[in-house]
Design a protein around this motif. Structure first.
Motif, PDB file in Angstrom:
ATOM      1  N   THR A  53       0.860  -1.176   0.000  1.00 55.96           N
ATOM      2  CA  THR A  53       0.000   0.000   0.000  1.00 55.96           C
ATOM      3  C   THR A  53       0.902   1.234   0.000  1.00 55.96           C
ATOM      4  N   GLN A  54       0.332   2.376  -0.247  1.00 59.30           N
ATOM      5  CA  GLN A  54       1.110   3.614  -0.168  1.00 59.30           C
ATOM      6  C   GLN A  54       1.708   3.749   1.235  1.00 59.30           C
ATOM      7  N   ALA A  55       0.910   3.475   2.245  1.00 58.51           N
ATOM      8  CA  ALA A  55       1.388   3.574   3.627  1.00 58.51           C
ATOM      9  C   ALA A  55       2.507   2.572   3.899  1.00 58.51           C
ATOM     10  N   GLY A  56       2.362   1.343   3.406  1.00 58.65           N
ATOM     11  CA  GLY A  56       3.407   0.349   3.584  1.00 58.65           C
ATOM     12  C   GLY A  56       4.697   0.766   2.903  1.00 58.65           C
ATOM     13  N   PHE A  57       4.588   1.327   1.709  1.00 59.97           N
ATOM     14  CA  PHE A  57       5.750   1.839   0.991  1.00 59.97           C
ATOM     15  C   PHE A  57       6.438   2.927   1.811  1.00 59.97           C
ATOM     16  N   GLU A  58       5.658   3.859   2.354  1.00 57.71           N
ATOM     17  CA  GLU A  58       6.232   4.942   3.156  1.00 57.71           C
ATOM     18  C   GLU A  58       6.945   4.413   4.392  1.00 57.71           C
ATOM     19  N   VAL A  59       6.356   3.434   5.063  1.00 51.37           N
ATOM     20  CA  VAL A  59       6.982   2.859   6.257  1.00 51.37           C
ATOM     21  C   VAL A  59       8.301   2.185   5.887  1.00 51.37           C
ATOM     22  N   LEU A  60       8.284   1.349   4.847  1.00 46.33           N
ATOM     23  CA  LEU A  60       9.507   0.641   4.465  1.00 46.33           C
ATOM     24  C   LEU A  60      10.608   1.602   4.034  1.00 46.33           C
ATOM     25  N   THR A  61      10.271   2.609   3.229  1.00 44.00           N
ATOM     26  CA  THR A  61      11.312   3.523   2.766  1.00 44.00           C
ATOM     27  C   THR A  61      11.807   4.421   3.894  1.00 44.00           C
ATOM     28  N   THR A  62      10.941   4.750   4.829  1.00 38.84           N
ATOM     29  CA  THR A  62      11.378   5.540   5.984  1.00 38.84           C
ATOM     30  C   THR A  62      12.361   4.733   6.823  1.00 38.84           C
ATOM     31  N   LEU A  63      12.046   3.471   7.056  1.00 38.86           N
ATOM     32  CA  LEU A  63      12.960   2.604   7.809  1.00 38.86           C
ATOM     33  C   LEU A  63      14.258   2.382   7.047  1.00 38.86           C
ATOM     34  N   ARG A  64      14.184   2.206   5.726  1.00 35.63           N
ATOM     35  CA  ARG A  64      15.384   1.958   4.925  1.00 35.63           C
ATOM     36  C   ARG A  64      16.330   3.156   4.968  1.00 35.63           C
ATOM     37  N   GLN A  66      17.012   4.905   7.504  1.00 39.83           N
ATOM     38  CA  GLN A  66      17.617   5.016   8.833  1.00 39.83           C
ATOM     39  C   GLN A  66      18.960   4.301   8.863  1.00 39.83           C
ATOM     40  N   PRO A  67      19.835   4.712   9.777  1.00 36.95           N
ATOM     41  CA  PRO A  67      21.095   3.969   9.940  1.00 36.95           C
ATOM     42  C   PRO A  67      20.812   2.579  10.508  1.00 36.95           C
ATOM     43  N   GLU A  68      21.743   1.664  10.288  1.00 33.57           N
ATOM     44  CA  GLU A  68      21.608   0.319  10.870  1.00 33.57           C
ATOM     45  C   GLU A  68      21.396   0.472  12.367  1.00 33.57           C
ATOM     46  N   PRO A  69      20.537  -0.271  12.979  1.00 32.24           N
ATOM     47  CA  PRO A  69      19.832  -1.449  12.493  1.00 32.24           C
ATOM     48  C   PRO A  69      18.472  -1.129  11.862  1.00 32.24           C
ATOM     49  N   ARG A  70      18.272   0.090  11.366  1.00 37.02           N
ATOM     50  CA  ARG A  70      17.044   0.490  10.676  1.00 37.02           C
ATOM     51  C   ARG A  70      15.813   0.209  11.537  1.00 37.02           C
ATOM     52  N   ARG A  71      15.801   0.884  12.670  1.00 35.18           N
ATOM     53  CA  ARG A  71      14.693   0.697  13.604  1.00 35.18           C
ATOM     54  C   ARG A  71      14.217   2.043  14.107  1.00 35.18           C
ATOM     55  N   LEU A  72      12.911   2.134  14.324  1.00 26.04           N
ATOM     56  CA  LEU A  72      12.280   3.322  14.886  1.00 26.04           C
ATOM     57  C   LEU A  72      11.170   2.872  15.819  1.00 26.04           C
ATOM     58  N   THR A  73      10.827   3.734  16.736  1.00 25.85           N
ATOM     59  CA  THR A  73       9.650   3.467  17.552  1.00 25.85           C
ATOM     60  C   THR A  73       8.418   3.774  16.707  1.00 25.85           C
ATOM     61  N   PRO A  74       7.277   3.218  17.065  1.00 26.04           N
ATOM     62  CA  PRO A  74       6.061   3.561  16.334  1.00 26.04           C
ATOM     63  C   PRO A  74       5.796   5.075  16.336  1.00 26.04           C
ATOM     64  N   THR A  75       6.110   5.762  17.418  1.00 24.66           N
ATOM     65  CA  THR A  75       5.924   7.210  17.481  1.00 24.66           C
ATOM     66  C   THR A  75       6.827   7.922  16.478  1.00 24.66           C
ATOM     67  N   GLU A  76       8.071   7.498  16.386  1.00 20.76           N
ATOM     68  CA  GLU A  76       8.994   8.100  15.416  1.00 20.76           C
ATOM     69  C   GLU A  76       8.514   7.850  13.986  1.00 20.76           C
ATOM     70  N   LEU A  77       8.029   6.649  13.723  1.00 22.03           N
ATOM     71  CA  LEU A  77       7.488   6.335  12.400  1.00 22.03           C
ATOM     72  C   LEU A  77       6.260   7.193  12.108  1.00 22.03           C
ATOM     73  N   TYR A  78       5.385   7.288  13.070  1.00 22.16           N
ATOM     74  CA  TYR A  78       4.159   8.079  12.918  1.00 22.16           C
ATOM     75  C   TYR A  78       4.492   9.522  12.558  1.00 22.16           C
ATOM     76  N   ARG A  79       5.535  10.077  13.169  1.00 15.81           N
ATOM     77  CA  ARG A  79       5.940  11.458  12.886  1.00 15.81           C
ATOM     78  C   ARG A  79       6.553  11.610  11.502  1.00 15.81           C
ATOM     79  N   ALA A  80       7.118  10.522  10.969  1.00 14.68           N
ATOM     80  CA  ALA A  80       7.840  10.589   9.699  1.00 14.68           C
ATOM     81  C   ALA A  80       6.976  10.300   8.479  1.00 14.68           C
ATOM     82  N   VAL A  81       5.826   9.683   8.653  1.00 20.55           N
ATOM     83  CA  VAL A  81       4.975   9.332   7.518  1.00 20.55           C
ATOM     84  C   VAL A  81       3.576   9.902   7.719  1.00 20.55           C
ATOM     85  N   LEU A  82       2.797   9.914   6.647  1.00 20.26           N
ATOM     86  CA  LEU A  82       1.471  10.536   6.680  1.00 20.26           C
ATOM     87  C   LEU A  82       0.376   9.511   6.935  1.00 20.26           C
ATOM     88  N   ILE A  83       0.434   8.884   8.102  1.00 23.35           N
ATOM     89  CA  ILE A  83      -0.536   7.850   8.454  1.00 23.35           C
ATOM     90  C   ILE A  83      -1.089   8.180   9.834  1.00 23.35           C
TER      91      ILE A  83
END
Length: 169
Positions: A53-64, A66-83
């Motif tokens: 989905t568009q949202a899934g694409f945004e989550v994956l590319t946002t994580l990609r 990031q520096p290794e180990p490519r991890r974010l909290t759900p709050t950090e992800l929420y702030r970075a994408v439009l979901i």
């Protein structure tokens, strides 16, 4: 988007029926909005071609991104994408069920589970992003020269920085 009026048709209606509403700023914003719609429609289709989905694409590319180990909290992800936060939970569950992300306990916050991109998720993000990059080249390259694209980048980034920095909304 073929069922919508073209930007030129909309501007003509404004020009003919409400000329005082046709300002350079409003015309620019209408152009930005229309371009966003065109790009989002095309990106949504490309994401679907990769099973996202568009949202899934945004989550994956946002994580990609990031520096290794490519991890974010759900709050950090929420702030970075439009979901929305509720939508985020659904997207994360779907991506996890497909093996594109994992959820790990956050040692810094036991109430939260960090979202971590898997190798499969990184490959999916990279393949989808490569297709999006090619699409963007076709869209912009078909309308503008390389010099015009570079000037557009400069103007858009400068505008975004100033508007964001000034808190203008």
């Amino acid at each position: 988007m073929t069922d919508r009026l073209s930007l030129e048709e909309i501007l003509m209606q404004i020009r003919q029926n409400w000329p005082e509403a046709e300002t350079p700023e409003t015309t620019a914003m209408l152009g930005i909005i229309r371009l966003r719609d065109i790009v989002m429609d095309a990106t949504r289709q490309l994401a679907a071609d990769f099973g996202l989905t568009q949202a899934g694409f945004e989550v994956l590319t946002t994580l990609r991104a990031q520096p290794e180990p490519r991890r974010l909290t759900p709050t950090e992800l929420y702030r970075a994408v439009l979901i929305t936060s509720g939508g985020m939970t659904k997207v994360l569950k779907q991506l996890e069920s497909e093996g594109l992300i994992t959820r790990e306990d956050d040692p810094n916050d036991l109430r939260s589970r960090a979202v971590v991109l898997t190798e499969a998720g990184a490959r999916q993000a990279e393949a989808a992003m490569a297709a999006v990059n090619e699409q963007d080249k076709r869209l912009l390259g078909g309308a503008l020269s390389d010099d015009q694209i570079n000037r557009l980048v400069t103007v858009l980034l400068q505008t975004a920085r100033r508007v964001e920095g000034a808190g203008i909304t």
